[in-house]
Design a protein around this motif. Structure first.
Motif, PDB file in Angstrom:
ATOM      1  N   LEU A 155      72.008  29.636  46.444  1.00 27.25           N
ATOM      2  CA  LEU A 155      70.645  29.532  46.970  1.00 27.25           C
ATOM      3  C   LEU A 155      70.388  28.175  47.613  1.00 27.25           C
ATOM      4  CD1 LEU A 155      68.714  31.230  44.042  1.00 27.25           C
ATOM      5  CD2 LEU A 155      69.067  32.174  46.322  1.00 27.25           C
ATOM      6  N   THR A 156      70.919  27.122  47.043  1.00 30.24           N
ATOM      7  CA  THR A 156      70.612  25.784  47.552  1.00 30.24           C
ATOM      8  C   THR A 156      71.423  25.425  48.797  1.00 30.24           C
ATOM      9  OG1 THR A 156      72.161  24.805  45.973  1.00 30.24           O
ATOM     10  CG2 THR A 156      69.849  24.876  45.328  1.00 30.24           C
ATOM     11  N   ARG A 157      72.565  26.058  48.998  1.00 29.39           N
ATOM     12  CA  ARG A 157      73.381  25.786  50.185  1.00 29.39           C
ATOM     13  C   ARG A 157      72.769  26.320  51.471  1.00 29.39           C
ATOM     14  NH1 ARG A 157      78.740  28.193  48.840  1.00 29.39           N
ATOM     15  NH2 ARG A 157      78.629  27.607  46.682  1.00 29.39           N
ATOM     16  N   ALA A 158      71.895  27.289  51.371  1.00 35.31           N
ATOM     17  CA  ALA A 158      71.303  27.909  52.558  1.00 35.31           C
ATOM     18  C   ALA A 158      70.470  26.888  53.323  1.00 35.31           C
ATOM     19  CB  ALA A 158      70.438  29.092  52.149  1.00 35.31           C
ATOM     20  N   THR A 159      70.750  26.771  54.616  1.00 32.44           N
ATOM     21  CA  THR A 159      70.033  25.805  55.454  1.00 32.44           C
ATOM     22  C   THR A 159      69.390  26.490  56.659  1.00 32.44           C
ATOM     23  OG1 THR A 159      72.054  25.315  56.668  1.00 32.44           O
ATOM     24  CG2 THR A 159      71.518  23.874  54.799  1.00 32.44           C
ATOM     25  N   HIS A 160      68.874  27.654  56.441  1.00 35.05           N
ATOM     26  CA  HIS A 160      68.276  28.442  57.522  1.00 35.05           C
ATOM     27  C   HIS A 160      66.897  27.907  57.910  1.00 35.05           C
ATOM     28  CE1 HIS A 160      67.006  30.055  53.664  1.00 35.05           C
ATOM     29  NE2 HIS A 160      65.881  30.420  54.272  1.00 35.05           N
ATOM     30  N   LYS A 161      66.465  28.292  59.095  1.00 39.51           N
ATOM     31  CA  LYS A 161      65.130  27.933  59.568  1.00 39.51           C
ATOM     32  C   LYS A 161      64.332  29.169  59.962  1.00 39.51           C
ATOM     33  CE  LYS A 161      66.535  23.402  61.341  1.00 39.51           C
ATOM     34  NZ  LYS A 161      66.293  22.628  60.209  1.00 39.51           N
ATOM     35  N   THR A 162      64.987  30.328  59.908  1.00 41.36           N
ATOM     36  CA  THR A 162      64.341  31.595  60.242  1.00 41.36           C
ATOM     37  C   THR A 162      64.795  32.662  59.258  1.00 41.36           C
ATOM     38  OG1 THR A 162      66.130  32.342  61.684  1.00 41.36           O
ATOM     39  CG2 THR A 162      64.365  31.023  62.715  1.00 41.36           C
ATOM     40  N   GLU A 163      64.071  33.779  59.219  1.00 40.12           N
ATOM     41  CA  GLU A 163      64.495  34.893  58.375  1.00 40.12           C
ATOM     42  C   GLU A 163      65.836  35.443  58.838  1.00 40.12           C
ATOM     43  OE1 GLU A 163      61.417  37.830  58.048  1.00 40.12           O
ATOM     44  OE2 GLU A 163      60.165  36.505  56.838  1.00 40.12           O
TER      45      GLU A 163
END
Length: 140
Positions: free
Chosen positions: A48-56
């Motif tokens: 969960l913490t590795r995710a670096t998204h900015k959009t769905e």
């Protein structure tokens, strides 16, 4: 008793950081809420913490690239052998709430509070909710 106090402190930390704040993918979304709850209860959540998204779309791409069909599979890998019936959730546990049919994420992650309430996103804001349709839950 110490465990319940720790859970209360963790859920209050989630309320302080997320409640009444607008949804912002990659900053304030259901994955970041769940990761914060896990962290406050002393559990690591690298998926969960590795995710670096900015959009769905970016979040969904991350989930699929990591090898998961949806958030339920990702959470099963994050908390293996920790599934519980949603009705058994204690404060701080993660509850997956049902989403409309066809939603690619498969659920929305929320944090169990007390008296059957949850903290999650609805109508673009993180708020205290009374759950209606569960998918599953995980003991933290």
């Amino acid at each position: 008793m110490q465990t319940m106090i720790k859970r209360q402190v963790a859920t209050q930390a989630c309320m302080d950081r997320f409640a009444d704040k607008p949804y912002a993918p990659g900053v304030r979304d259901c994955g970041k809420l769940a990761a914060h709850a896990l962290h406050k209860l002393g559990r690591k959540a690298p998926l969960l913490t590795r995710a670096t998204h900015k959009t769905e779309a970016g979040a969904l791409k991350y989930i699929r690239k990591a090898g998961f069909k949806d958030l339920v599979e990702l959470m099963d890998a994050t908390l293996p052998d920790s599934r519980i019936p949603p009705a058994a959730a204690l404060p701080g546990d993660i509850i997956a709430m049902a989403m409309p049919d066809g939603d690619p994420f498969g659920c929305s992650l929320t944090v169990a509070l007390d008296n059957g309430r949850i903290l999650g996103f609805k109508d673009g804001v993180c708020q205290v909710l009374v759950p209606l349709a569960y998918v599953t839950a995980w003991r933290v």
